[in-house]
Design a protein around this motif. Structure first.
Motif, PDB file in Angstrom:
ATOM      1  N   ALA A  35       0.827  -1.207   0.000  1.00 49.36           N
ATOM      2  CA  ALA A  35       0.000   0.000   0.000  1.00 49.36           C
ATOM      3  C   ALA A  35       0.860   1.256   0.000  1.00 49.36           C
ATOM      4  O   ALA A  35       0.490   2.270  -0.602  1.00 49.36           O
ATOM      5  N   GLY A  69       1.514  -3.010   3.909  1.00 49.20           N
ATOM      6  CA  GLY A  69       0.471  -3.483   3.010  1.00 49.20           C
ATOM      7  C   GLY A  69      -0.301  -4.632   3.604  1.00 49.20           C
ATOM      8  O   GLY A  69      -0.416  -4.759   4.831  1.00 49.20           O
ATOM      9  N   ARG A  86      -2.737  -7.206   7.853  1.00 51.40           N
ATOM     10  CA  ARG A  86      -2.075  -5.930   7.600  1.00 51.40           C
ATOM     11  C   ARG A  86      -0.678  -5.999   8.212  1.00 51.40           C
ATOM     12  O   ARG A  86      -0.538  -6.317   9.398  1.00 51.40           O
ATOM     13  N   HIS A 122      -0.801   3.737   5.359  1.00 51.58           N
ATOM     14  CA  HIS A 122       0.093   4.549   4.537  1.00 51.58           C
ATOM     15  C   HIS A 122       1.188   5.205   5.377  1.00 51.58           C
ATOM     16  O   HIS A 122       2.359   5.216   4.988  1.00 51.58           O
ATOM     17  N   ARG A 313       2.697   6.298  -2.227  1.00 50.96           N
ATOM     18  CA  ARG A 313       1.436   5.556  -2.116  1.00 50.96           C
ATOM     19  C   ARG A 313       1.323   4.649  -3.332  1.00 50.96           C
ATOM     20  O   ARG A 313       1.367   5.101  -4.478  1.00 50.96           O
ATOM     21  N   ASP A 315      -1.167   1.845  -3.538  1.00 53.75           N
ATOM     22  CA  ASP A 315      -2.545   1.443  -3.839  1.00 53.75           C
ATOM     23  C   ASP A 315      -3.415   2.618  -4.247  1.00 53.75           C
ATOM     24  O   ASP A 315      -3.001   3.765  -4.161  1.00 53.75           O
TER      25      ASP A 315
END
Length: 315
Positions: A35, A69, A86, A122, A313, A315
């Protein structure tokens, strides 16, 4: 998968978009759908060929060592993670090729830690390398309650995390940064900000600690490291991530010196995540940029005036 990397060493202009196969997953490996990927000074050193003598290198080379991510797949020997978890990880391997400026990365399970739902995915992309560097240096320094500790470059990616970790241990923290960053330093646990541009840092430290500091964390090397030896008390500790301190100079000053090159560690990352979940640690994010702007992000990082972290970033 889409990735940002290089086909030869060079400047920021060497960074191009790559289309590569998804990484293979080892029996003890975890495939992470990325991510966010933190941007670190070592990334532009890799891009320019600065680590060519230390690591086997294969092109095309995907840049980046930080990732946060979601687990996509695990190898058959993995028991601590499963698809959907996660996670974050410091993804440096023993060769340069499979980095994290990409949609996916595969790493050994021991590189990763889980992220609770309350931690932003993030922002977490900026924690692994800088956080582990700070943690391992603070451990090596033996920072504890009642000590006086100086962190150079205290507003940067590693520095702003090191000040928080030292303050959390009960140390009185001094930090060098330009005056415009002093409010940020105070938020991150620095009791005594020092403006390295306008002040004589050695004199300022000696006024605050007449008998010398217990420890100094050097992120710059060179003249800064040499001056740091003059700030320490007899028996104090100088730890650097810029270059190994000269053993004779340390002996002459009556201090201990050491060099830290950060190592991947899932369990230490888990410790940092626990502090974050308790609001005892946070990542200062200067800007979150799209993956396609990796070259611009590295250029800004290389200029050396980023407060906290730049993060890509994905994603």
């Amino acid at each position: 998968m889409k990735a940002m990397g290089i086909e030869q060493y060079g400047g920021p202009e060497a960074i191009i978009e790559l289309e590569l196969d998804q990484p293979k997953v080892a029996p003890d490996g975890v495939l992470v759908r990325i991510a966010a990927a933190g941007v670190n000074p070592v990334d532009y050193e890799v891009r320019a060929g600065g680590l060519d003598g230390a690591f086997p290198t294969h092109f095309p080379l995907v840049l980046g060592w930080d990732a946060a991510g979601v687990v996509e797949q695990v190898g058959p020997a993995v028991t601590a993670f499963e698809a959907g978890d996660r996670v974050l990880g410091y993804c440096r391997k023993h060769w340069l090729q499979e980095g994290t400026y990409a949609e996916y990365v595969a790493v050994p399970d021991r590189f990763l830690a889980k992220l609770p739902e309350g931690v932003d995915l993030h922002e977490a992309g900026g924690l692994p390398l800088a956080g582990l560097t700070a943690h391992q240096a603070i451990e090596r320094m033996g920072v504890r309650e009642g000590q006086m500790v100086l962190v150079h470059a205290a507003a940067g990616g590693v520095g702003h995390l090191a000040t928080q970790l030292a303050a959390d241990r009960g140390a009185t923290v001094l930090g060098t940064a330009s005056a415009g960053n002093h409010d940020a330093l105070r938020r991150n646990g620095v009791a005594h900000p020092i403006d390295y541009r306008e002040e004589d840092v050695v004199a300022a430290v000696r006024e605050l600690a007449p008998d010398g500091l217990d420890a100094v964390f050097d992120l710059l090397g060179g003249e800064t490291q040499q001056e740091s030896l003059r700030m320490l008390r007899s028996g104090g500790v100088l730890i650097s991530i810029a270059e190994p301190p000269d053993p004779q100079a340390c002996a002459d000053a009556g201090v201990r010196g050491g060099y830290v090159f950060v190592r991947p560690s899932g369990w230490q990352l888990a410790e940092l995540v626990s502090l974050w979940a308790q609001d005892r640690l946070h990542v200062d994010v200067e800007e979150l940029l799209p993956l396609e702007e990796a070259a611009q992000a590295q250029s800004r990082s290389e200029e050396g005036h980023v407060r906290g972290k730049l993060i890509l970033r994905v994603d």
